[in-house]
Design a protein around this motif. Structure first.
Motif, PDB file in Angstrom:
ATOM      1  N   ILE A 156      -0.059   4.762  -2.896  1.00  0.00           N
ATOM      2  CA  ILE A 156       0.685   3.463  -2.500  1.00  0.00           C
ATOM      3  C   ILE A 156       1.007   2.720  -3.832  1.00  0.00           C
ATOM      4  CG2 ILE A 156       0.133   1.324  -1.232  1.00  0.00           C
ATOM      5  CD1 ILE A 156      -2.173   2.701   0.189  1.00  0.00           C
ATOM      6  N   LEU A 157       2.112   2.378  -4.003  1.00  0.00           N
ATOM      7  CA  LEU A 157       2.681   1.491  -4.755  1.00  0.00           C
ATOM      8  C   LEU A 157       3.163   0.246  -4.627  1.00  0.00           C
ATOM      9  CD1 LEU A 157       4.947   4.305  -6.720  1.00  0.00           C
ATOM     10  CD2 LEU A 157       2.569   4.175  -6.961  1.00  0.00           C
ATOM     11  N   VAL A 158       2.445  -0.843  -4.864  1.00  0.00           N
ATOM     12  CA  VAL A 158       2.833  -2.184  -4.520  1.00  0.00           C
ATOM     13  C   VAL A 158       4.085  -2.657  -5.563  1.00  0.00           C
ATOM     14  CG1 VAL A 158       1.988  -4.459  -3.809  1.00  0.00           C
ATOM     15  CG2 VAL A 158       0.647  -2.350  -3.538  1.00  0.00           C
ATOM     16  N   PHE A 159       5.245  -2.732  -5.084  1.00  0.00           N
ATOM     17  CA  PHE A 159       6.205  -3.138  -6.212  1.00  0.00           C
ATOM     18  C   PHE A 159       6.313  -4.501  -6.346  1.00  0.00           C
ATOM     19  CE2 PHE A 159       7.219   1.272  -7.079  1.00  0.00           C
ATOM     20  CZ  PHE A 159       8.634   1.394  -7.261  1.00  0.00           C
ATOM     21  N   ASN A 160       6.068  -5.385  -5.285  1.00  0.00           N
ATOM     22  CA  ASN A 160       6.287  -6.706  -5.245  1.00  0.00           C
ATOM     23  C   ASN A 160       5.780  -7.372  -4.315  1.00  0.00           C
ATOM     24  OD1 ASN A 160       8.962  -8.907  -4.590  1.00  0.00           O
ATOM     25  ND2 ASN A 160       8.535  -8.537  -6.814  1.00  0.00           N
ATOM     26  N   ASP A 161       5.827  -8.997  -4.156  1.00  0.00           N
ATOM     27  CA  ASP A 161       5.034  -9.584  -3.085  1.00  0.00           C
ATOM     28  C   ASP A 161       5.519  -9.026  -1.818  1.00  0.00           C
ATOM     29  OD1 ASP A 161       5.946 -10.974  -5.475  1.00  0.00           O
ATOM     30  OD2 ASP A 161       4.412 -12.274  -4.915  1.00  0.00           O
ATOM     31  N   PRO A 162       4.511  -8.683  -0.783  1.00  0.00           N
ATOM     32  CA  PRO A 162       4.932  -8.415   0.424  1.00  0.00           C
ATOM     33  C   PRO A 162       5.661  -9.553   1.311  1.00  0.00           C
ATOM     34  CG  PRO A 162       2.544  -8.082   0.056  1.00  0.00           C
ATOM     35  CD  PRO A 162       3.017  -8.975  -0.825  1.00  0.00           C
ATOM     36  N   ARG A 163       6.663  -9.161   2.391  1.00  0.00           N
ATOM     37  CA  ARG A 163       7.295  -9.954   3.062  1.00  0.00           C
ATOM     38  C   ARG A 163       6.684 -10.079   4.449  1.00  0.00           C
ATOM     39  NH1 ARG A 163       9.183  -9.891  -2.028  1.00  0.00           N
ATOM     40  NH2 ARG A 163      11.135 -10.679  -2.458  1.00  0.00           N
ATOM     41  N   ASP A 164       6.224  -8.769   4.969  1.00  0.00           N
ATOM     42  CA  ASP A 164       5.472  -9.004   6.292  1.00  0.00           C
ATOM     43  C   ASP A 164       4.139  -8.787   5.910  1.00  0.00           C
ATOM     44  OD1 ASP A 164       6.385  -9.052   9.061  1.00  0.00           O
ATOM     45  OD2 ASP A 164       4.476  -7.754   9.066  1.00  0.00           O
ATOM     46  N   MET A 165       3.302  -9.764   5.425  1.00  0.00           N
ATOM     47  CA  MET A 165       1.887  -9.416   4.879  1.00  0.00           C
ATOM     48  C   MET A 165       1.172  -8.956   5.994  1.00  0.00           C
ATOM     49  SD  MET A 165       0.477 -10.611   1.903  1.00  0.00           S
ATOM     50  CE  MET A 165       0.605 -12.350   1.497  1.00  0.00           C
ATOM     51  N   GLY A 166       1.199  -9.225   7.099  1.00  0.00           N
ATOM     52  CA  GLY A 166       0.084  -8.595   8.091  1.00  0.00           C
ATOM     53  C   GLY A 166       0.315  -7.086   8.380  1.00  0.00           C
ATOM     54  N   SER A 167       1.507  -6.707   8.544  1.00  0.00           N
ATOM     55  CA  SER A 167       1.794  -5.193   8.829  1.00  0.00           C
ATOM     56  C   SER A 167       1.476  -4.567   7.512  1.00  0.00           C
ATOM     57  CB  SER A 167       3.315  -4.892   9.308  1.00  0.00           C
ATOM     58  OG  SER A 167       4.084  -5.482   8.239  1.00  0.00           O
ATOM     59  N   ASP A 168       1.835  -5.145   6.198  1.00  0.00           N
ATOM     60  CA  ASP A 168       1.422  -4.430   4.857  1.00  0.00           C
ATOM     61  C   ASP A 168      -0.247  -4.344   4.874  1.00  0.00           C
ATOM     62  OD1 ASP A 168       4.245  -5.793   3.005  1.00  0.00           O
ATOM     63  OD2 ASP A 168       4.029  -4.174   4.532  1.00  0.00           O
ATOM     64  N   ILE A 169      -0.710  -5.250   5.055  1.00  0.00           N
ATOM     65  CA  ILE A 169      -2.429  -5.474   4.861  1.00  0.00           C
ATOM     66  C   ILE A 169      -2.897  -4.361   5.836  1.00  0.00           C
ATOM     67  CG2 ILE A 169      -4.295  -6.641   5.617  1.00  0.00           C
ATOM     68  CD1 ILE A 169      -3.831  -7.960   3.224  1.00  0.00           C
ATOM     69  N   GLN A 170      -2.517  -4.051   7.111  1.00  0.00           N
ATOM     70  CA  GLN A 170      -3.146  -3.099   8.007  1.00  0.00           C
ATOM     71  C   GLN A 170      -2.553  -1.966   7.514  1.00  0.00           C
ATOM     72  OE1 GLN A 170      -4.725  -3.585  11.476  1.00  0.00           O
ATOM     73  NE2 GLN A 170      -5.223  -1.739  10.350  1.00  0.00           N
ATOM     74  N   ILE A 171      -1.546  -1.545   7.213  1.00  0.00           N
ATOM     75  CA  ILE A 171      -0.933  -0.094   6.891  1.00  0.00           C
ATOM     76  C   ILE A 171      -1.694   0.113   5.528  1.00  0.00           C
ATOM     77  CG2 ILE A 171       0.949   1.211   5.884  1.00  0.00           C
ATOM     78  CD1 ILE A 171       2.753  -0.384   8.336  1.00  0.00           C
ATOM     79  N   VAL A 172      -1.717  -0.513   4.694  1.00  0.00           N
ATOM     80  CA  VAL A 172      -2.518  -0.289   3.262  1.00  0.00           C
ATOM     81  C   VAL A 172      -3.781   0.305   3.587  1.00  0.00           C
ATOM     82  CG1 VAL A 172      -3.058  -1.177   1.036  1.00  0.00           C
ATOM     83  CG2 VAL A 172      -0.773  -1.420   1.834  1.00  0.00           C
ATOM     84  N   LEU A 173      -4.653  -0.535   4.297  1.00  0.00           N
ATOM     85  CA  LEU A 173      -5.969  -0.497   4.764  1.00  0.00           C
ATOM     86  C   LEU A 173      -6.144   0.816   5.372  1.00  0.00           C
ATOM     87  CD1 LEU A 173      -8.410  -1.836   3.404  1.00  0.00           C
ATOM     88  CD2 LEU A 173      -6.703  -3.357   3.283  1.00  0.00           C
ATOM     89  N   ASP A 174      -5.244   0.956   6.220  1.00  0.00           N
ATOM     90  CA  ASP A 174      -5.352   2.333   7.010  1.00  0.00           C
ATOM     91  C   ASP A 174      -5.379   3.538   6.231  1.00  0.00           C
ATOM     92  OD1 ASP A 174      -5.242   1.248   9.623  1.00  0.00           O
ATOM     93  OD2 ASP A 174      -3.109   1.372   9.994  1.00  0.00           O
ATOM     94  N   LEU A 175      -4.601   3.601   5.214  1.00  0.00           N
ATOM     95  CA  LEU A 175      -4.229   4.612   4.456  1.00  0.00           C
ATOM     96  C   LEU A 175      -5.475   4.773   3.252  1.00  0.00           C
ATOM     97  CD1 LEU A 175      -0.417   4.451   3.680  1.00  0.00           C
ATOM     98  CD2 LEU A 175      -1.570   6.061   4.934  1.00  0.00           C
ATOM     99  N   LEU A 176      -5.663   3.516   2.862  1.00  0.00           N
ATOM    100  CA  LEU A 176      -6.936   3.720   1.633  1.00  0.00           C
ATOM    101  C   LEU A 176      -8.122   4.211   2.498  1.00  0.00           C
ATOM    102  CD1 LEU A 176      -6.562   0.126  -0.072  1.00  0.00           C
ATOM    103  CD2 LEU A 176      -5.622   2.315  -0.747  1.00  0.00           C
ATOM    104  N   ASN A 177      -8.607   3.924   3.869  1.00  0.00           N
ATOM    105  CA  ASN A 177      -9.525   4.224   4.563  1.00  0.00           C
ATOM    106  C   ASN A 177      -9.370   5.628   5.320  1.00  0.00           C
ATOM    107  OD1 ASN A 177     -11.363   2.336   3.631  1.00  0.00           O
ATOM    108  ND2 ASN A 177     -10.590   0.819   5.132  1.00  0.00           N
TER     109      ASN A 177
END
Ligand code: G3P
Ligand code: MG
Length: 364
Positions: free
Chosen positions: A166-187
């Motif tokens: 996961i590469l976070v290039f810049n500030d999220p624009r749809d924070m809710g879905s980004d948070i959910q998807i990132v945590l899905d993958l980290l776990n």
């Protein structure tokens, strides 16, 4: 002024932060144009070093040149964005999820860097519409920006291949879905979407790299805004919550970290070499991550910034001189409120021109 211009030389260099120094939101800071034009006129080497990004370096240079109405447009080789150093990892990470930035532009940036398979959160939403029921993407955006599932291969219950990092290039624009998807993958189980590993550990299922740590940044709003550092805190908190308190292991680039200043130092040296040779067509030098220049041709480099916690701290730690301006995050009184804040070695000025011209007056 004429004395300033007469004695500029190439052992003096400047590194400019963008937001809060040259731009405020989408608007030019009034003194920025005269400052950069003066340095261009007398061929004093300078580059831009920002924790911003999300678009191609060439596009950002064009935007800034147009906003500042520079007669001599900035060259791509003069810009280091928060994610620019990630270019060095494109051979090590094959199938990456790139998070943040406007629209779908960060996909093109990662592809230009050489990453073979570039996914965006919207691809995962398109393949699994219920992955985050509250996302704010329109149907048109999902259709236009989202890869078809047979191409992205991230459909849970369909063709589903693991994601490598996961590469976070810049500030999220749809924070809710980004948070959910990132945590899905980290776990997840080894980056396979829709799976959940059983163990709790500090080591995420896939590595995550944040391109900067800015808790706050300056826009044209009256008060500083949360930046990518705030997103990182949210990810860290939810990771700890879902891993029995284990803190998330991650990598963060950008100012104030040495890895960022080493990369910028190489870019500044390379740009100075172009200035001296007049050859701006040769491909720019591509530094490796965590490589310090063996030697420097500069007697003095000034880092000009608005944020003591990124620009000034990083510049001071890198043993560059630092100039703080009052047009961004920093406000008079901040040092009295927080004595640990990094202080500029050369001084605090109302704006970029006052600071740079004071430095030229003394050292040029
Ligand atoms: O996303 C932009 C913000 O993090 C700060 O950018 O140019 O002040 O380093 P800059
Ligand atoms: Mg700034």
């Amino acid at each position: 002024m004429s004395r300033i211009l007469r004695r500029c030389h190439s052992t003096l260099g400047f590194v400019f932060d963008i937001d809060g120094v040259l731009l405020k939101g989408q608007n030019a800071i009034p003194q920025a144009r005269e400052t950069l034009t003066t340095l261009q006129t007398k061929k004093v080497p300078f580059i831009l070093l920002t924790n911003g990004g999300g678009v191609l370096e060439s596009a950002r240079c064009d935007f800034i040149s147009q906003k500042l109405q520079l007669a001599q447009p900035l060259l791509t080789r003069q810009l280091v964005q928060s994610h620019t150093p990630l270019r060095t990892l494109s051979s090590k990470h094959r199938r990456v999820l790139v998070v943040g930035g406007p629209g779908d532009r960060a996909r093109g940036v990662a592809q230009e860097y050489g990453f073979q398979e570039v996914l965006r959160p919207i691809d995962l939403i398109k393949a699994n519409p219920s992955i985050w029921p509250f996302h704010k993407y329109t149907t048109h955006e999902v259709d236009e920006w989202g890869l078809d599932p047979e191409l992205s291969r991230v459909a849970v219950g369909g063709t589903n291949e693991p994601i490598d990092s996961i590469l976070v290039f810049n500030d999220p624009r749809d924070m809710g879905s980004d948070i959910q998807i990132v945590l899905d993958l980290l776990n997840s189980e080894n980056g396979l979407l829709g799976t959940r590993r059983t163990k709790s550990t500090s080591v995420p299922a896939v590595p995550i790299i944040f391109s900067n740590n800015d808790l706050l940044w300056a826009t044209d709003f009256k008060l500083p805004r949360f930046g990518q550092g705030a997103f990182k805190i949210m990810v860290q908190a939810l990771y700890q919550q879902t891993n029995n308190g284990s803190p998330l292991q991650s990598l963060t680039l950008g100012k104030p970290y040495k890895v960022c200043y080493d990369y910028a130092h190489h870019v500044l040296i390379d740009y100075r070499n172009s200035l001296l040779s007049g050859d701006f067509n040769r491909p720019p030098y591509m530094p490796q991550l965590n490589s310090s220049p063996a030697k420097t041709p500069f007697d003095k480099v000034f880092m000009v910034g608005d944020n003591p916690e990124s620009d000034i701290l990083g510049g001071n730690n890198y043993h560059w001189d630092t100039i703080l301006v009052r047009t961004g995050v920093y406000k008079d009184g901040d040092f009295e409120q927080d004595s640990k804040l990094a202080r500029p070695t050369f001084g605090t000025f109302d704006n970029v021109r006052d600071g740079v011209f004071a430095a030229l007056e003394k050292y040029a």
